[in-house]
Enzyme design. Structure first.
Site, short mmCIF file in Angstrom:
data_model
loop_
_atom_site.label_atom_id
_atom_site.label_comp_id
_atom_site.label_asym_id
_atom_site.label_seq_id
_atom_site.Cartn_x
_atom_site.Cartn_y
_atom_site.Cartn_z
N HIS A 1 -2.74 2.58 8.03
CA HIS A 1 -3.87 1.85 7.45
C HIS A 1 -4.15 0.66 8.36
O HIS A 1 -3.23 0.00 8.83
CB HIS A 1 -3.51 1.37 6.04
CG HIS A 1 -4.45 0.34 5.49
ND1 HIS A 1 -5.80 0.58 5.36
CD2 HIS A 1 -4.25 -0.92 5.06
CE1 HIS A 1 -6.38 -0.50 4.86
NE2 HIS A 1 -5.47 -1.43 4.68
N HIS B 1 -7.52 -2.42 9.71
CA HIS B 1 -8.80 -3.10 9.45
C HIS B 1 -9.60 -3.20 10.75
O HIS B 1 -9.91 -4.32 11.19
CB HIS B 1 -8.56 -4.52 8.91
CG HIS B 1 -7.72 -4.61 7.68
ND1 HIS B 1 -7.14 -5.79 7.25
CD2 HIS B 1 -7.38 -3.69 6.74
CE1 HIS B 1 -6.46 -5.60 6.12
NE2 HIS B 1 -6.59 -4.32 5.79
N GLU C 1 -17.07 12.87 22.44
CA GLU C 1 -15.83 13.52 22.02
C GLU C 1 -15.52 13.43 20.53
O GLU C 1 -14.58 14.06 20.06
CB GLU C 1 -14.67 12.97 22.84
CG GLU C 1 -14.73 13.54 24.25
CD GLU C 1 -13.60 13.12 25.14
OE1 GLU C 1 -13.05 12.04 24.92
OE2 GLU C 1 -13.30 13.88 26.07
N GLU D 1 0.82 -1.22 0.00
CA GLU D 1 0.00 0.00 0.00
C GLU D 1 0.85 1.27 0.00
O GLU D 1 0.35 2.36 0.29
CB GLU D 1 -0.95 0.01 1.22
CG GLU D 1 -1.87 -1.18 1.33
CD GLU D 1 -2.92 -1.30 0.22
OE1 GLU D 1 -2.90 -0.47 -0.72
OE2 GLU D 1 -3.74 -2.22 0.29
N HIS E 1 -13.11 -2.64 3.57
CA HIS E 1 -11.70 -3.02 3.66
C HIS E 1 -11.08 -2.49 4.96
O HIS E 1 -10.52 -3.26 5.73
CB HIS E 1 -10.94 -2.50 2.43
CG HIS E 1 -9.48 -2.83 2.45
ND1 HIS E 1 -8.75 -3.09 1.33
CD2 HIS E 1 -8.59 -2.95 3.49
CE1 HIS E 1 -7.49 -3.36 1.65
NE2 HIS E 1 -7.37 -3.27 2.96
P1 13P Z 1 0.76 -5.42 3.12
O1 13P Z 1 1.03 -6.74 3.78
O2 13P Z 1 1.34 -5.32 1.74
O3 13P Z 1 1.16 -4.25 4.01
O4 13P Z 1 -0.81 -5.31 2.89
C1 13P Z 1 -1.71 -5.42 3.96
C2 13P Z 1 -3.01 -4.71 3.72
O5 13P Z 1 -3.67 -4.32 4.66
C3 13P Z 1 -3.47 -4.49 2.33
O6 13P Z 1 -4.47 -3.53 2.29
ZN ZN Z 2 -5.68 -3.46 4.12
#
Ligand code: 13P
Ligand code: ZN
Length: 272
Positions: A140, A142, A170, A117, A211
């Site tokens: 980033h 999840h 908050e 990413e 995602h």
């Molecule tokens: P990477 O292992 O390449 O960092 O990817 C993980 C991920 O969250 C893809 O969106």
């Molecule tokens: Zn991801």
């Protein structure tokens, strides 16, 4: 005498943040990635910055970040393992003068490379630095409830932000700029990177529908805290959304909060 990089504050912070994210269940397997921009001065305390271990093509042009240093999680690497073995799971590199390569100075010790990413990360750094020259971090992740909410809530920026703001007192103070939302897109591509960066001109938080989420900030703590606050609000939403709602934080209350704490908020995201 060079200092030991394993004792560097930025390596410790990367270990702590990835460990916390794993512990919270946000980053299963290799899910999630972090990029953290460093100053040349702090990097030069740990090794000779002229000693390039490997040159890794970026696959896109990042010339706006030429000469900048980043510590970044490796692709395919598990957040749960970063703390145990930072040198294999993290890498520290400089963007080459022509913006086409990563000049690896430390890490990715098993021959690995930066997260898939990286386009979204570097393009987001470029976009955020224009809005806030002190921006250093892109994360980033999840997070579970944020993702769950993507499946049951309209993916409209105003409506999504408004619901999150309603869930914890908050929220409007922590992310007054709201949350940007991208539709489901193929990840790892330049296209999703460009779309994320475009949203980052306006928001420090961007949802990748079904995602995960991107956050940007000045420090790892600040950026982690942004995502943590969204995730908490999404959790409250998911715990309450299939029950009758008897009480709520009203739009007038949110205005009071934003004014009392002196934050510049998205007035157009309220229904007043
Ligand atoms: P990477 O292992 O390449 O960092 O990817 C993980 C991920 O969250 C893809 O969106
Ligand atoms: Zn991801």
């Amino acid at each position: 005498m060079m200092k030991n990089i394993l004792e560097a504050k930025f390596v410790k912070e990367m270990c702590d943040t990835t460990a916390n994210m794993y512990r919270l269940g946000w980053d299963e397997r290799n899910g999630g990635n972090i990029s953290y921009m460093l100053d040349e001065k702090e990097v030069a305390e740990y090794f000779d910055i002229n000693c390039i271990l490997r040159t890794i093509p970026l696959g896109f042009n990042a010339n706006e970040l030429a000469g900048k240093y980043f510590i970044v999680t490796g692709t395919g690497k598990y957040f749960k393992n970063v703390e145990k073995n930072p040198e294999e799971n993290l890498g520290l590199f400089r963007i080459s003068k022509d913006g086409k390569n990563a000049e690896l100075l430390w890490g990715y010790s098993d021959g690995g490379k930066f997260t898939s990413e990286l386009p979204a990360h570097l393009m987001s750094h470029i976009a955020r630095l224009k809005v806030d020259p002190e921006n250093r971090v892109v994360i980033h992740s999840h997070p579970t409830y944020t993702l769950a909410m993507n499946f049951v809530h309209e993916l409209d920026e105003k409506k999504f932000t408004h619901t999150l703001w309603e869930m914890c007192t908050e929220c409007i103070v922590v992310f007054p700029d709201g949350v940007g939302v991208l539709p489901w897109m193929l990840c790892g591509t330049d296209e999703i990177g460009e779309a994320t960066a475009k949203k980052m001109e306006e928001f420090r938080l961007v949802i990748w529908a079904m995602h995960g989420i991107y956050g940007a900030g000045k420090t790892l703590d600040e950026t982690f805290g942004l995502i943590e606050t969204v995730e908490k609000a999404a959790q409250i939403y998911m715990l309450t959304c299939n029950r009758p709602r008897i009480n709520t934080i009203k739009d007038e209350d949110m205005v009071k909060l934003a004014e009392y704490f002196g934050v510049k908020y998205r007035k157009d995201f309220l229904n007043i």
